[in-house]
Scaffold this active site. Sequence first.
Site, short mmCIF file in Angstrom:
data_model
loop_
_atom_site.label_atom_id
_atom_site.label_comp_id
_atom_site.label_asym_id
_atom_site.label_seq_id
_atom_site.Cartn_x
_atom_site.Cartn_y
_atom_site.Cartn_z
CE1 TYR A 74 17.20 -2.35 20.58
CE2 TYR A 74 18.90 -3.88 19.81
CZ TYR A 74 18.29 -2.65 19.75
OH TYR A 74 18.73 -1.70 18.86
CG PHE A 126 3.79 2.17 -5.06
CD1 PHE A 126 2.47 2.42 -5.41
CD2 PHE A 126 4.25 2.64 -3.83
CE1 PHE A 126 1.64 3.11 -4.55
CE2 PHE A 126 3.41 3.32 -2.96
CZ PHE A 126 2.10 3.56 -3.33
CG ASP A 127 3.02 6.72 -6.15
OD1 ASP A 127 2.82 5.81 -6.98
OD2 ASP A 127 2.13 7.46 -5.73
CG ASP A 217 6.85 -3.49 -4.86
OD1 ASP A 217 6.30 -4.00 -3.85
OD2 ASP A 217 6.76 -2.28 -5.13
CB ALA A 219 2.77 -4.79 -1.93
CE LYS A 260 0.25 -1.65 0.07
NZ LYS A 260 1.34 -0.83 0.63
CG HIS A 452 -1.08 12.98 -3.79
ND1 HIS A 452 0.25 13.09 -4.06
CD2 HIS A 452 -1.24 11.81 -3.12
CE1 HIS A 452 0.89 12.03 -3.60
NE2 HIS A 452 0.01 11.24 -3.01
N1 F0G Z 1 4.96 -1.13 -3.38
C1 F0G Z 1 3.67 -1.15 -3.76
C2 F0G Z 1 3.27 -1.92 -4.96
C3 F0G Z 1 2.70 -0.46 -3.00
O1 F0G Z 1 1.42 -0.48 -3.39
C4 F0G Z 1 3.12 0.26 -1.85
C5 F0G Z 1 2.14 1.02 -1.06
C6 F0G Z 1 4.48 0.24 -1.49
C7 F0G Z 1 5.38 -0.46 -2.28
C8 F0G Z 1 5.00 0.98 -0.29
O2 F0G Z 1 4.68 0.30 0.86
O3 F0G Z 1 3.21 1.89 2.11
O4 F0G Z 1 4.23 -0.11 3.22
O5 F0G Z 1 5.65 1.80 2.59
N2 F0G Z 1 0.96 1.29 -1.45
C9 F0G Z 1 -0.10 1.96 -0.69
C10 F0G Z 1 -1.27 2.25 -1.59
C11 F0G Z 1 0.34 3.13 0.09
O6 F0G Z 1 -2.20 2.95 -1.12
O7 F0G Z 1 -1.31 1.81 -2.73
P1 F0G Z 1 4.43 1.02 2.27
#
Ligand code: F0G
Length: 461
Positions: A74, A126-127, A217, A219, A260, A452
């Site tokens: 843990y 990102f969204d 960010d 990723a 990623k 979507h």
């Molecule tokens: N930031 C970026 C630039 C991303 O592309 C994503 C996720 C996230 C944050 C969020 O990360 O999914 O691990 O919580 N992108 C995916 C896509 C979902 O299909 O582009 P997560």
Amino acid sequence: MTELTRMPEPYKMKVVEPIRLIPREDREKAIKEAGLNQFLLQAEDVFIDLLTDSGTGAMSQDQWAGMMIGDESYAGSRNFYNLQRSVEDVLGYKYFVPTHQGRGAENVLFPLIIKPGQYILGNYHFDTTKAHIELKGGRAINLIHQRAYDTASAHPFKGDIDLEKLEAFINEKGVEQIAFILMTVTCNSVGGQPVSMANLRSAYEMAQKYNLPIFLDAARFAENAYFIKQRESGYENKSIAEIVLETFSYSDGCTMSAKKDGLVNMGGMIGIRDNEELFKKVRQNVVPIEGFPTYGGLSGRDMEALARGLREVIEEDYLASRINQVQYLGERLKAAGIPIQEPVGGHAVFIDAKRFLPHIPQSEYPAQALCVELYLESGVRAVEVGTLLAGRDPETGEEIYPELDLLRLTIPRRVYTYNHMDWIVDGLKRIATRKDQIVGLKMVYEPEILRHFTARFAWVK
Ligand code: F0G
């Protein structure tokens, strides 16, 4: 990069997962049952799955071997310390906490650094990032350079933030109104386009000048580094490891979706360069949300896979092969006269559906209509990044019509071969010969949020 060259993958296959192209009649049945929404398909009915590059990659034998030495204690698991060494060596950060994925990192970090009403300035959020900013009362502002919106303009760094707009915004609103700057590398929302080192450095200097925190960010940090090596003068002889270290040196910390460039199926983190005060707060906040700071939402074996993935992803032959495969797909589509976002980005090829299907009005979701057609034609699952995703204006309830209506062919890492890329191109070429017959869509079920994922459609007429 030479056009249309195939490059042998720097790995061979030891385990394979069968995939199957179900007959056309079965695809028709499946997509109709899914309400013409590829998110509602069963994955087994998909031949080549290009929904996302997130968590869909293949791990190496070294990562799988690492899974077996997962220490599920843990607190204080050995894999946490292995991951800590990778974070220090690869990213140059002193502090970090693991999270279950990228949005987990956003959820833990953002309430600590956003005061309600403050602005968060980025190239393009990102969204989920935008959603977490707004949930914490912040306002997400995109200041990407205008050229990113012109799909036909071939600038090498279309992910760059517009520095003039950035400075003007800070001066107009006043520093105290700004929470922090967030640079997304590569910039997913405008087509996986890279950010130059010059831009990262200038944004960092601006943050210093105004005493603002700046985060990444991160990723797709390794793919961004590869583009810098390929395209930015002064970096051609640097190693990817050096470029990655320099990238992270221009930040106070990062949120990372490790699904990623972490080369794992699940994982994320908050990294902090040297701000011990902030790290203490993050360590406290991660406990009720994700878990104890030495696992933060991940099992020991998952931390081990990530510790190894972070080191593998900066290997240059891997990155060359990865990027080349995506470029190859883009170049072949372009050669076939299919309009794509140029230049091709790191993780995906984006088809410009407004240019490809000019007879379908944006109100009839051209990119979504093309997703359906592509699945019917060749069993390939793509994703819409356009009008459907943009949703409605929360105040007026009117549809938002974004400048771009794109179909994203997102390529998982180390999963498909050039033969799969050819299959995708051949299907799209057949579609191109009869594209005038593709009809638009109307929504017959529209959920109130994140439409979507679960919306249902019918063909117009
Ligand atoms: N930031 C970026 C630039 C991303 O592309 C994503 C996720 C996230 C944050 C969020 O990360 O999914 O691990 O919580 N992108 C995916 C896509 C979902 O299909 O582009 P997560």
